[in-house]
Design a protein around this motif. Structure first.
Motif, PDB file in Angstrom:
ATOM      1  N   LYS A 197      -4.410   0.360  -8.628  1.00  0.00           N
ATOM      2  CA  LYS A 197      -5.593  -0.212  -7.731  1.00  0.00           C
ATOM      3  C   LYS A 197      -7.040   0.282  -8.376  1.00  0.00           C
ATOM      4  O   LYS A 197      -7.923  -0.112  -8.606  1.00  0.00           O
ATOM      5  CB  LYS A 197      -5.519   0.021  -6.619  1.00  0.00           C
ATOM      6  CG  LYS A 197      -5.856   1.531  -6.041  1.00  0.00           C
ATOM      7  CD  LYS A 197      -5.751   1.344  -4.322  1.00  0.00           C
ATOM      8  CE  LYS A 197      -6.150   2.555  -3.838  1.00  0.00           C
ATOM      9  NZ  LYS A 197      -5.975   2.787  -2.435  1.00  0.00           N
TER      10      LYS A 197
ATOM     11  N   ARG B 147      -1.877  -5.445 -11.467  1.00  0.00           N
ATOM     12  CA  ARG B 147      -1.949  -4.988 -10.010  1.00  0.00           C
ATOM     13  C   ARG B 147      -1.610  -6.347  -9.254  1.00  0.00           C
ATOM     14  O   ARG B 147      -0.844  -6.306  -8.004  1.00  0.00           O
ATOM     15  CB  ARG B 147      -3.353  -4.673  -9.630  1.00  0.00           C
ATOM     16  CG  ARG B 147      -3.471  -4.396  -8.287  1.00  0.00           C
ATOM     17  CD  ARG B 147      -5.024  -3.831  -7.965  1.00  0.00           C
ATOM     18  NE  ARG B 147      -5.213  -3.646  -6.648  1.00  0.00           N
ATOM     19  CZ  ARG B 147      -6.229  -4.290  -5.863  1.00  0.00           C
ATOM     20  NH1 ARG B 147      -7.180  -4.977  -6.422  1.00  0.00           N
ATOM     21  NH2 ARG B 147      -6.211  -3.951  -4.609  1.00  0.00           N
TER      22      ARG B 147
ATOM     23  N   LYS C 176      -1.283  -6.726  -5.209  1.00  0.00           N
ATOM     24  CA  LYS C 176      -1.601  -7.675  -4.539  1.00  0.00           C
ATOM     25  C   LYS C 176      -0.567  -8.746  -4.755  1.00  0.00           C
ATOM     26  O   LYS C 176      -0.310  -9.141  -5.934  1.00  0.00           O
ATOM     27  CB  LYS C 176      -2.776  -8.276  -4.897  1.00  0.00           C
ATOM     28  CG  LYS C 176      -3.188  -9.468  -4.361  1.00  0.00           C
ATOM     29  CD  LYS C 176      -4.681 -10.129  -4.815  1.00  0.00           C
ATOM     30  CE  LYS C 176      -4.887 -11.493  -4.346  1.00  0.00           C
ATOM     31  NZ  LYS C 176      -6.430 -11.675  -4.860  1.00  0.00           N
TER      32      LYS C 176
ATOM     33  N   ASN D 188      -2.767   4.997  -8.112  1.00  0.00           N
ATOM     34  CA  ASN D 188      -4.190   4.719  -7.621  1.00  0.00           C
ATOM     35  C   ASN D 188      -5.201   5.754  -8.463  1.00  0.00           C
ATOM     36  O   ASN D 188      -6.254   5.992  -8.230  1.00  0.00           O
ATOM     37  CB  ASN D 188      -4.278   4.867  -6.292  1.00  0.00           C
ATOM     38  CG  ASN D 188      -4.143   6.510  -5.871  1.00  0.00           C
ATOM     39  OD1 ASN D 188      -3.731   7.219  -6.586  1.00  0.00           O
ATOM     40  ND2 ASN D 188      -4.020   6.586  -4.577  1.00  0.00           N
TER      41      ASN D 188
ATOM     42  N   CYS E 262       0.886  -1.368   0.017  1.00  0.00           N
ATOM     43  CA  CYS E 262      -0.048  -0.032  -0.025  1.00  0.00           C
ATOM     44  C   CYS E 262       0.735   1.207   0.159  1.00  0.00           C
ATOM     45  O   CYS E 262       2.063   1.405   0.518  1.00  0.00           O
ATOM     46  CB  CYS E 262      -0.803  -0.060   1.169  1.00  0.00           C
ATOM     47  SG  CYS E 262      -2.023  -1.388   1.231  1.00  0.00           S
TER      48      CYS E 262
ATOM     49  N   ASN F 289      -8.565  -5.492   3.737  1.00  0.00           N
ATOM     50  CA  ASN F 289      -8.213  -4.428   3.259  1.00  0.00           C
ATOM     51  C   ASN F 289      -7.769  -4.553   1.800  1.00  0.00           C
ATOM     52  O   ASN F 289      -7.225  -3.618   1.346  1.00  0.00           O
ATOM     53  CB  ASN F 289      -7.057  -3.831   4.272  1.00  0.00           C
ATOM     54  CG  ASN F 289      -7.309  -3.517   5.408  1.00  0.00           C
ATOM     55  OD1 ASN F 289      -8.553  -3.361   5.834  1.00  0.00           O
ATOM     56  ND2 ASN F 289      -6.294  -3.451   6.415  1.00  0.00           N
ATOM     57  N   GLU F 290      -7.886  -5.628   1.321  1.00  0.00           N
ATOM     58  CA  GLU F 290      -7.542  -6.014  -0.202  1.00  0.00           C
ATOM     59  C   GLU F 290      -7.751  -4.810  -1.054  1.00  0.00           C
ATOM     60  O   GLU F 290      -7.061  -4.518  -2.103  1.00  0.00           O
ATOM     61  CB  GLU F 290      -8.058  -7.191  -0.693  1.00  0.00           C
ATOM     62  CG  GLU F 290      -7.603  -7.696  -1.987  1.00  0.00           C
ATOM     63  CD  GLU F 290      -7.888  -8.951  -2.499  1.00  0.00           C
ATOM     64  OE1 GLU F 290      -7.728  -9.452  -3.672  1.00  0.00           O
ATOM     65  OE2 GLU F 290      -8.614  -9.903  -1.541  1.00  0.00           O
ATOM     66  N   ARG F 291      -9.187  -4.150  -1.120  1.00  0.00           N
ATOM     67  CA  ARG F 291      -9.727  -3.310  -1.940  1.00  0.00           C
ATOM     68  C   ARG F 291      -8.479  -2.025  -1.833  1.00  0.00           C
ATOM     69  O   ARG F 291      -8.573  -1.223  -2.751  1.00  0.00           O
ATOM     70  CB  ARG F 291     -10.798  -2.789  -1.570  1.00  0.00           C
ATOM     71  CG  ARG F 291     -11.748  -3.882  -2.076  1.00  0.00           C
ATOM     72  CD  ARG F 291     -13.182  -3.399  -1.527  1.00  0.00           C
ATOM     73  NE  ARG F 291     -13.860  -2.562  -2.908  1.00  0.00           N
ATOM     74  CZ  ARG F 291     -15.039  -2.588  -3.291  1.00  0.00           C
ATOM     75  NH1 ARG F 291     -15.860  -2.963  -2.652  1.00  0.00           N
ATOM     76  NH2 ARG F 291     -15.240  -1.953  -4.413  1.00  0.00           N
ATOM     77  N   GLU F 292      -7.987  -1.888  -0.781  1.00  0.00           N
ATOM     78  CA  GLU F 292      -6.987  -0.648  -0.553  1.00  0.00           C
ATOM     79  C   GLU F 292      -5.331  -0.940  -0.956  1.00  0.00           C
ATOM     80  O   GLU F 292      -4.689  -0.042  -0.882  1.00  0.00           O
ATOM     81  CB  GLU F 292      -6.760  -0.215   0.767  1.00  0.00           C
ATOM     82  CG  GLU F 292      -8.296   0.123   1.464  1.00  0.00           C
ATOM     83  CD  GLU F 292      -8.782   1.452   0.713  1.00  0.00           C
ATOM     84  OE1 GLU F 292      -7.802   2.299   0.187  1.00  0.00           O
ATOM     85  OE2 GLU F 292     -10.208   1.348   0.063  1.00  0.00           O
ATOM     86  N   TRP F 293      -5.285  -2.338  -1.352  1.00  0.00           N
ATOM     87  CA  TRP F 293      -3.791  -2.638  -1.682  1.00  0.00           C
ATOM     88  C   TRP F 293      -3.517  -2.061  -2.982  1.00  0.00           C
ATOM     89  O   TRP F 293      -4.381  -2.277  -3.991  1.00  0.00           O
ATOM     90  CB  TRP F 293      -3.823  -4.259  -1.968  1.00  0.00           C
ATOM     91  CG  TRP F 293      -3.800  -4.992  -0.367  1.00  0.00           C
ATOM     92  CD1 TRP F 293      -4.000  -4.314   0.781  1.00  0.00           C
ATOM     93  CD2 TRP F 293      -3.902  -6.443  -0.343  1.00  0.00           C
ATOM     94  NE1 TRP F 293      -3.927  -5.437   1.945  1.00  0.00           N
ATOM     95  CE2 TRP F 293      -3.853  -6.476   1.097  1.00  0.00           C
ATOM     96  CE3 TRP F 293      -3.923  -7.432  -0.952  1.00  0.00           C
ATOM     97  CZ2 TRP F 293      -4.290  -7.731   1.682  1.00  0.00           C
ATOM     98  CZ3 TRP F 293      -3.867  -8.614  -0.408  1.00  0.00           C
ATOM     99  CH2 TRP F 293      -4.072  -8.900   0.764  1.00  0.00           C
TER     100      TRP F 293
END
Length: 168
Positions: free
Chosen positions: A134, A162, A45, A95, A21, A38-42
């Motif tokens: 992301k 990603r 991945k 992002n 992140c 919190n995967e959506r914020e990574w």
């Protein structure tokens, strides 16, 4: 001035996957997040398959890299680096939906250049660079020319994804 990237190394926990992140603010370095919630914020991945030999280095806002002709200004650089015994991967996290891969590639090239000036990149069998976004996980490139020219210029394979698959 010699820059030792490896003095900034953090060990990575042995987990199936984790995130990298860069959302802690403009003045803070990238970091690892192990919470799958919190995967959506990574920004990236990483599928690590419970590997025990991953190491992480936050680069931007962490390692002081001055421009050669101006000691007061810092060189543009990528966000992070992952490495194992065989593989090194430089990572630029974005992002914004309209981010151009070419702009991110410049930051990666700059970091790779400084790394090569201070370390033997040939010690790694596999050399990779990632542009991870992301907001737009599948950046579309009209041709492979960016990846080809990047490889030709740096000796490093550029990947635009990603997801960072298992590093050998």
């Amino acid at each position: 001035m010699q820059i030792d990237f490896f003095t900034y190394t953090e060990d990575v926990k042995s987990v199936p996957e984790f995130g990298i992140c860069d959302n802690a603010g403009k003045e803070k370095p990238a970091y690892i997040d192990y919470d799958i919630q919190n995967e959506r914020e990574w920004g990236a991945k990483v599928q690590s398959q419970d590997s025990k030999d991953y190491s992480f280095v936050a680069i931007d806002n962490n390692i002081p890299i001055s421009k050669p002709n101006n000691e007061n200004k810092e060189e543009s650089r990528c966000d992070a680096m992952l490495y194992t015994k065989k593989t090194i991967a430089f990572i630029e996290l974005k992002n914004k939906r309209k981010t151009k891969a070419g702009e991110a590639a410049k930051q990666l090239k700059s970091t790779i250049k400084v790394f090569k000036e201070n370390h033997n990149i040939e010690a790694f069998e596999y050399k990779e660079a990632y542009v991870c976004n992301k907001a737009h996980p599948h950046i579309n490139i009209s041709s492979n020319s960016l990846c080809d020219s990047f490889r030709e210029e740096t000796g490093v394979t550029l990947r635009i994804s990603r997801t960072i698959k298992y590093l050998d």
